[in-house]
Write a protein that holds these residues in place. Structure first.
Motif, PDB file in Angstrom:
ATOM      1  N   GLY A   1      67.313  41.334 -65.635  1.00  0.00           N
ATOM      2  CA  GLY A   1      67.228  42.036 -64.345  1.00  0.00           C
ATOM      3  C   GLY A   1      66.745  43.455 -64.582  1.00  0.00           C
TER       4      GLY A   1
ATOM      5  N   GLN B   1      66.254  50.026 -68.875  1.00  0.00           N
ATOM      6  CA  GLN B   1      67.062  49.593 -70.022  1.00  0.00           C
ATOM      7  C   GLN B   1      66.157  49.163 -71.178  1.00  0.00           C
ATOM      8  OE1 GLN B   1      70.144  50.335 -69.797  1.00  0.00           O
ATOM      9  NE2 GLN B   1      70.247  50.578 -67.575  1.00  0.00           N
TER      10      GLN B   1
ATOM     11  N   ASP C   1      63.212  39.380 -64.589  1.00  0.00           N
ATOM     12  CA  ASP C   1      63.569  39.731 -63.210  1.00  0.00           C
ATOM     13  C   ASP C   1      63.072  38.602 -62.308  1.00  0.00           C
ATOM     14  OD1 ASP C   1      64.361  42.870 -62.124  1.00  0.00           O
ATOM     15  OD2 ASP C   1      63.957  41.316 -60.629  1.00  0.00           O
TER      16      ASP C   1
ATOM     17  N   SER D   1      65.351  33.597 -62.926  1.00  0.00           N
ATOM     18  CA  SER D   1      66.718  33.958 -62.551  1.00  0.00           C
ATOM     19  C   SER D   1      67.699  33.848 -63.722  1.00  0.00           C
ATOM     20  CB  SER D   1      67.162  33.026 -61.424  1.00  0.00           C
ATOM     21  OG  SER D   1      68.464  33.346 -61.025  1.00  0.00           O
ATOM     22  N   LEU D   2      68.536  34.847 -63.842  1.00  0.00           N
ATOM     23  CA  LEU D   2      69.646  34.895 -64.803  1.00  0.00           C
ATOM     24  C   LEU D   2      69.179  34.418 -66.186  1.00  0.00           C
ATOM     25  CD1 LEU D   2      72.439  33.804 -62.317  1.00  0.00           C
ATOM     26  CD2 LEU D   2      71.635  36.090 -62.904  1.00  0.00           C
TER      27      LEU D   2
ATOM     28  N   ALA E   1      66.973  42.182 -53.249  1.00  0.00           N
ATOM     29  CA  ALA E   1      66.928  41.638 -54.619  1.00  0.00           C
ATOM     30  C   ALA E   1      67.615  42.551 -55.623  1.00  0.00           C
ATOM     31  CB  ALA E   1      65.477  41.426 -55.034  1.00  0.00           C
TER      32      ALA E   1
HETATM   33  C1  LIG Z   1      70.885  46.721 -60.027  1.00  0.00           C
HETATM   34  S1  LIG Z   1      69.222  46.321 -60.460  1.00  0.00           S
HETATM   35  C2  LIG Z   1      69.199  46.894 -62.139  1.00  0.00           C
HETATM   36  C3  LIG Z   1      67.887  47.454 -62.594  1.00  0.00           C
HETATM   37  C4  LIG Z   1      67.862  48.062 -63.970  1.00  0.00           C
HETATM   38  N1  LIG Z   1      68.112  47.064 -65.007  1.00  0.00           N
HETATM   39  C5  LIG Z   1      68.810  49.220 -64.119  1.00  0.00           C
HETATM   40  O1  LIG Z   1      69.639  49.193 -65.030  1.00  0.00           O
HETATM   41  O2  LIG Z   1      68.714  50.159 -63.341  1.00  0.00           O
HETATM   42  C6  LIG Z   1      69.309  44.556 -60.637  1.00  0.00           C
HETATM   43  C7  LIG Z   1      68.004  43.889 -60.977  1.00  0.00           C
HETATM   44  O3  LIG Z   1      68.224  42.485 -61.104  1.00  0.00           O
HETATM   45  C8  LIG Z   1      67.159  41.793 -60.477  1.00  0.00           C
HETATM   46  N2  LIG Z   1      67.634  40.465 -60.053  1.00  0.00           N
HETATM   47  C9  LIG Z   1      68.056  40.059 -58.840  1.00  0.00           C
HETATM   48  N3  LIG Z   1      68.402  38.768 -58.867  1.00  0.00           N
HETATM   49  C10 LIG Z   1      68.200  38.336 -60.131  1.00  0.00           C
HETATM   50  C11 LIG Z   1      68.365  37.105 -60.783  1.00  0.00           C
HETATM   51  N4  LIG Z   1      68.841  36.052 -60.133  1.00  0.00           N
HETATM   52  N5  LIG Z   1      68.030  37.024 -62.085  1.00  0.00           N
HETATM   53  C12 LIG Z   1      67.557  38.100 -62.756  1.00  0.00           C
HETATM   54  N6  LIG Z   1      67.393  39.301 -62.193  1.00  0.00           N
HETATM   55  C13 LIG Z   1      67.700  39.424 -60.898  1.00  0.00           C
HETATM   56  C14 LIG Z   1      66.772  42.672 -59.317  1.00  0.00           C
HETATM   57  O4  LIG Z   1      65.468  42.381 -58.876  1.00  0.00           O
HETATM   58  C15 LIG Z   1      66.936  44.070 -59.932  1.00  0.00           C
HETATM   59  O5  LIG Z   1      65.752  44.486 -60.529  1.00  0.00           O
END
Ligand SMILES: C[S@@+](CC[C@H](N)C(=O)[O-])C[C@H]1O[C@@H](n2cnc3c(N)ncnc32)[C@H](O)[C@@H]1O
Length: 498
Positions: free
Chosen positions: A168, A174, A189, A215-216, A247
């Motif tokens: 994500g 990160q 992502d 996802s995940l 998202a």
């Molecule tokens: C809170 S943000 C964190 C962004 C960054 N890693 C940070 O530390 O600031 C969460 C991220 O997870 C992504 N995300 C949402 N659903 C997801 C999923 N099912 N699998 C992977 N990533 C996902 C979002 O698009 C977003 O970029």
């Protein structure tokens, strides 16, 4: 001008842009100096007026780029051309700026970011709701640098590793950190726009990252890493069938199912000794202690788990936090949405929400170490070195009584002893030993434990210290060992000894 789906700039343009901005000293420190600490703090609270006043009528290139990006103010086309020579048309064509011959303004954010060792530039979406505007967010919004991202960065153990996963990735921050100590960095992502902006972040900072859309753990099925780090979309918001989810913060999962999934399956993606670090939240459900719920998530995985709950919000406070985060404070349907959230939490019997950090380690122990604690107090940041040392402390605490008694323990040199009591009283009422570093833990000691800890300077084996103390106190040495060992052992696991 299309506000959605920015197009990647060519590597040449990104390179030129980086050179120009480095030339203007567009760094965290220079921005702080230009606008001052007060205006900088105000900007972190989404207020731009103090910073605009601080810049006054400065018309140098640094002032122009500060107005353009962090302050989201329109600047004259002439000023933009002077600050970004030959680049404005490319930024307009890519949908990163909007404007005409007279004025331009940013559609996408570009911020300086600093670690202890390096300065970076990070692309993300513009912070919504500056200066208290009501600004609902679009589903594919890409979150920029946030206090959560810097908390995760400070938690993340920075030992050199072969492979690291940023799950994500969002704006890619990160992965920037990981690239400094991992041979190979993979980022995932589900938001295509996030991957696009993150790719520009990495290209601009000369960092190579393997990018996977999905996802995940799906995009890394069958793969293992030495380090996984994630600030996932953990917000427990009610489903709204009419609206897509945001998202950056939420998925279709119910309550904290997403956190559970990440924890339960982390071990399938970790190499031996690998760690997974998660920033997130979890439900406190009626009738079940939250510690029990979290412990059940690692049952049977063989992983060590350390949970540090940093904060607990009651349900209304949680709802207000996330409604405001989505730019809905002051909106027409604020009350009905608030009620919807309350209904959802009632239905799930959620009474409060814990927020904090999880460290999962594939330590390979026969009997995994699980520590789940509420620790809302100030800690030394970065806390990562203390988290990195924990495995060794746990090992040292898991030896026989005889081995513990045979070792000459020395308190770490940050530990202080505090005594309090009535003025003039012969003995203190309270004796507290306190760490000045790391978790800044404290332990209240009775006379016996205080006597032992006071003598832990690495000279004498613990068994000898206890025997001498027993003589001084006029008590049976064997009984004193039986009393002290169960209280001494957890201090070893908590890193009180060098
Ligand atoms: C809170 S943000 C964190 C962004 C960054 N890693 C940070 O530390 O600031 C969460 C991220 O997870 C992504 N995300 C949402 N659903 C997801 C999923 N099912 N699998 C992977 N990533 C996902 C979002 O698009 C977003 O970029």
């Amino acid at each position: 001008m299309c506000q959605h789906g920015a197009v990647l700039l060519s590597p040449g343009v990104l390179d030129d842009l980086r050179h120009v901005l480095v030339g203007h000293d567009y760094t965290v420190d220079a921005v702080l100096t230009a606008i001052g600490a007060g205006a900088h703090a105000a900007l972190a609270r989404n207020s731009t007026v103090p910073a605009l006043r601080a810049l006054g009528d400065r018309d140098d290139a640094l002032a122009t780029v500060i107005r353009l990006w962090p302050l989201q103010s329109p600047v004259s086309r002439d000023a933009a051309d002077a600050a970004l020579p030959g680049l404005v048309d490319a930024l307009l064509a890519a949908g990163l700026l909007a404007g005409d011959d007279r004025r331009v303004q940013a559609l996408v954010d570009l911020r300086p970011y600093a670690t202890e060792d390096a300065d970076f530039l990070v692309w993300s979406d513009l912070t919504p709701g500056l200066d208290t505007q009501v600004a609902p967010m679009r589903p594919e919004y890409v979150l920029g640098l946030s206090s959560a991202s810097s908390t995760l960065a400070q938690l993340t153990i920075r030992r050199p590793v072969g492979s690291a996963l940023d799950l994500g990735t969002g704006c890619g921050v990160q992965a920037l950190h990981l690239a400094a100590h991992a041979d190979r960095v993979t980022a995932t992502d589900v938001n295509a726009r996030a991957l696009e902006l993150a790719a520009m972040t990495w290209a601009m900072n000369g960092v190579e990252v393997e990018v996977l859309d999905g996802s995940l753990y799906e995009p890394v099925r069958g793969r293992r890493f030495d380090l996984i780090t994630t600030n996932p979309p953990y917000v427990m918001s009610p489903p709204r069938s009419a609206e897509p989810r945001l998202a950056y913060r939420e998925t279709g999962s119910v309550a904290d199912e997403l956190m559970q999934h990440l924890v339960r399956h982390a071990g399938e993606h970790l190499n031996p000794a690998g760690t997974c670090q998660i920033l997130g939240n979890w439900a406190h459900r009626h009738g079940q202690p939250w510690e029990e719920r979290l412990a059940s998530w690692v049952a049977g995985t063989g992983l060590d788990l350390h949970v540090v709950q940093r904060e607990v919000l009651d349900v209304p406070a949680y709802v207000e936090l996330w409604l405001a985060d989505a730019g809905l404070a002051g909106s027409r349907d604020y009350r009905s949405r608030y009620a919807e959230w309350l209904d959802y939490f009632d239905q799930l019997q959620i009474e409060a929400v814990g927020l904090g950090w999880l460290l999962l380690t594939r330590a390979g122990r026969h009997d995994p170490w699980v520590r789940i604690e509420d620790w809302p107090y100030a800690v030394e940041q970065p806390i990562a070195p203390a988290l990195a040392a924990e495995g060794g402390w746990v090992d040292a605490s898991r030896v026989s009584d005889d081995a513990i008694l045979a070792r000459a323990w020395a308190l770490t040199d940050d530990v202080v002893e505090e005594t309090t009591g009535q003025p003039g009283a012969a003995d203190p009422q309270h004796i507290v030993f306190r760490q000045q570093r790391a978790f800044r833990r404290a332990v209240e000691a009775d006379t016996a434990l205080a006597g032992v800890l006071g003598a832990c300077d690495g000279d004498l084996p613990l068994g000898v210290v206890i025997d001498v103390l027993a003589g001084l106190l006029g008590v049976d040495p064997t009984a004193l060992r039986v009393d002290l060992l169960p209280r001494f052992r957890p201090l070893i696991a908590d890193g009180w000894f060098a």
